[in-house]
Write a protein that holds these residues in place. Structure first.
Motif, short mmCIF file in Angstrom:
data_model
loop_
_atom_site.label_atom_id
_atom_site.label_comp_id
_atom_site.label_asym_id
_atom_site.label_seq_id
_atom_site.Cartn_x
_atom_site.Cartn_y
_atom_site.Cartn_z
N SER A 273 29.07 42.26 44.96
CA SER A 273 30.01 41.48 44.08
C SER A 273 29.51 39.82 43.83
O SER A 273 29.79 39.64 45.73
N PRO A 274 30.10 38.91 43.38
CA PRO A 274 29.06 37.62 44.04
C PRO A 274 31.11 36.40 43.33
O PRO A 274 30.64 35.57 44.55
N ALA A 275 31.55 37.70 44.05
CA ALA A 275 33.77 36.80 43.84
C ALA A 275 34.28 38.06 44.09
O ALA A 275 34.06 39.15 43.68
N ASP A 276 35.43 37.44 44.92
CA ASP A 276 37.24 38.10 45.32
C ASP A 276 37.30 37.70 43.62
O ASP A 276 37.34 37.37 42.59
N GLY A 277 37.69 39.20 43.23
CA GLY A 277 38.48 39.36 42.70
C GLY A 277 38.98 40.15 41.58
O GLY A 277 38.33 41.01 42.01
N LYS A 278 39.05 41.07 39.97
CA LYS A 278 39.27 41.36 39.80
C LYS A 278 38.26 41.81 38.74
O LYS A 278 38.46 40.57 37.52
N ILE A 279 37.94 42.88 38.08
CA ILE A 279 37.28 42.85 37.10
C ILE A 279 37.48 42.74 35.65
O ILE A 279 38.52 44.12 35.98
N MET A 280 37.53 42.56 35.04
CA MET A 280 38.90 42.06 33.15
C MET A 280 37.41 42.34 32.41
O MET A 280 37.78 43.15 31.65
N GLU A 281 36.17 43.30 32.55
CA GLU A 281 35.11 43.48 31.42
C GLU A 281 33.99 44.35 32.30
O GLU A 281 33.14 43.26 32.98
N ILE A 282 32.93 45.19 31.82
CA ILE A 282 31.90 45.70 32.43
C ILE A 282 31.51 45.97 30.42
O ILE A 282 31.69 46.97 30.23
N ALA A 283 30.67 45.31 30.58
CA ALA A 283 29.60 45.62 29.26
C ALA A 283 28.28 45.48 28.88
O ALA A 283 27.68 44.31 29.99
N ASP A 284 27.73 46.26 27.72
CA ASP A 284 26.64 46.13 27.50
C ASP A 284 25.69 44.77 26.42
O ASP A 284 27.19 44.80 25.54
N LEU B 181 21.76 37.28 36.80
CA LEU B 181 21.71 35.56 36.55
C LEU B 181 23.44 36.06 36.70
O LEU B 181 24.24 37.14 36.48
N VAL B 182 23.86 34.82 37.42
CA VAL B 182 24.78 35.07 38.21
C VAL B 182 25.76 33.45 37.17
O VAL B 182 25.56 32.56 37.41
N THR B 183 27.36 33.54 36.85
CA THR B 183 27.90 32.66 36.36
C THR B 183 29.11 32.03 36.49
O THR B 183 29.70 32.69 36.72
N GLN B 184 29.36 31.16 37.53
CA GLN B 184 30.30 30.32 37.64
C GLN B 184 31.15 29.56 36.57
O GLN B 184 30.22 28.80 36.23
N ILE B 185 32.43 29.86 36.57
CA ILE B 185 33.11 29.80 35.42
C ILE B 185 34.15 28.63 35.82
O ILE B 185 35.48 29.22 36.35
N ALA B 186 34.64 27.54 35.41
CA ALA B 186 35.73 26.46 35.85
C ALA B 186 36.65 27.35 35.03
O ALA B 186 36.09 28.01 33.56
N GLY B 187 38.22 27.18 35.97
CA GLY B 187 39.05 27.70 34.70
C GLY B 187 40.23 26.60 34.41
O GLY B 187 39.62 25.46 33.84
N LEU B 188 41.28 26.50 34.12
CA LEU B 188 42.07 25.71 33.59
C LEU B 188 43.08 24.94 34.77
O LEU B 188 42.89 23.47 34.70
N SER C 294 39.64 30.50 38.12
CA SER C 294 38.45 30.59 37.89
C SER C 294 37.74 31.95 37.00
O SER C 294 38.49 32.87 37.44
N CYS C 295 36.37 32.01 37.26
CA CYS C 295 35.65 33.21 36.52
C CYS C 295 33.97 33.13 36.55
O CYS C 295 33.49 32.22 36.60
N THR C 296 34.06 34.62 37.09
CA THR C 296 32.71 34.95 37.30
C THR C 296 32.32 35.78 37.19
O THR C 296 32.28 36.77 36.28
N GLU C 297 30.66 35.20 35.78
CA GLU C 297 30.34 36.57 35.40
C GLU C 297 28.27 37.10 36.25
O GLU C 297 27.89 35.79 36.73
N ILE C 298 28.35 38.19 35.91
CA ILE C 298 27.05 39.03 36.04
C ILE C 298 25.92 39.28 35.00
O ILE C 298 26.76 40.41 34.78
N TYR C 299 25.12 39.14 35.43
CA TYR C 299 24.34 39.68 34.04
C TYR C 299 22.74 40.89 34.88
O TYR C 299 22.33 39.77 35.99
N MET C 300 23.17 41.69 35.36
CA MET C 300 22.37 42.85 35.91
C MET C 300 20.83 43.55 34.62
O MET C 300 21.63 43.66 33.62
#
Length: 197
Positions: free
Chosen positions: A47-58, A129-136, A164-170
């Motif tokens: 995992s590239p970040a601490d937090g809760k898994i919000m989505e797992i998708a193709d 591919l890992v994306t760091q995303i800013a939040g409110l 914030s939010c982090t996305e990872i593409y594998m």
């Protein structure tokens, strides 16, 4: 904040000093960087970040990889550690920063509209591919690496400040090892395993 606390105590403004002290504790907690035991098992993606898994998708990743991928979205609350770690060892072959809005990090459209920073890490087995995303509240994305930087698996490479939010593409053939709603920790939780064809 601690200096402000001491000054206000010396001046006799005890109620203000309490506020400064609470803020100091909050900042110290937010910027903490606990030691992590990096798994040594081969062919795993962390995992590239601490937090809760919000989505797992193709999904089809159209920014850099341009192929079908497995995408995992991790939501970081203000109580999570906000330091990001490399999910695999390898070289940064792509780096892109996008200015944007500051929608709440749990909204689906944040990956398209919010400020974000994306890197691709590549080795001889795979690339992610890992994306760091800013939040409110997150108004600044920090990166401590450059293009062509070599990262070790689990190495710190950046931080998103205040929610914030982090996305990872594998790769499509990665075996996902986590589930939606699970809490993960950066550089510690195994989120995927490589399958070699």
């Amino acid at each position: 904040m601690l200096i402000a606390t001491v000054i206000t105590v010396c001046l006799g403004y005890y109620s203000i000093a309490i506020v400064f002290f609470i803020l100091a504790l909050f900042f110290a907690n937010f910027f903490r960087n606990p030691k992590r035991v990096i798994p040594t098992e081969p062919d795993v993606i962390l995992s590239p970040a601490d937090g809760k898994i919000m989505e797992i998708a193709d999904v089809y990743e159209d920014l850099y990889l341009h192929r079908e991928c497995k995408k995992v979205t991790i939501f970081l609350s203000v109580f999570d550690v906000h330091a990001n770690r490399a999910p695999i060892e390898g070289k940064i072959t792509y780096r892109h920063y996008t200015m944007g809005s500051f929608l709440p990090a749990f909204k689906e459209e944040v990956g398209f509209e919010n400020e974000r920073h994306t890197i691709c890490i590549e080795n001889d087995k795979t690339e992610v591919l890992v994306t760091q995303i800013a939040g409110l509240l997150a108004r600044r994305i920090v990166s401590w690496t450059d293009l062509d930087s070599q990262l070790e698996r689990g190495q710190l490479y950046g931080m998103i400040k205040f929610g914030s939010c982090t996305e990872i593409y594998m790769d499509k053939n990665v075996e996902i090892c986590i589930e939606k709603g699970q809490h993960v920790t950066a550089g510690d939780t195994i989120i995927g395993r490589l399958h070699h064809e």
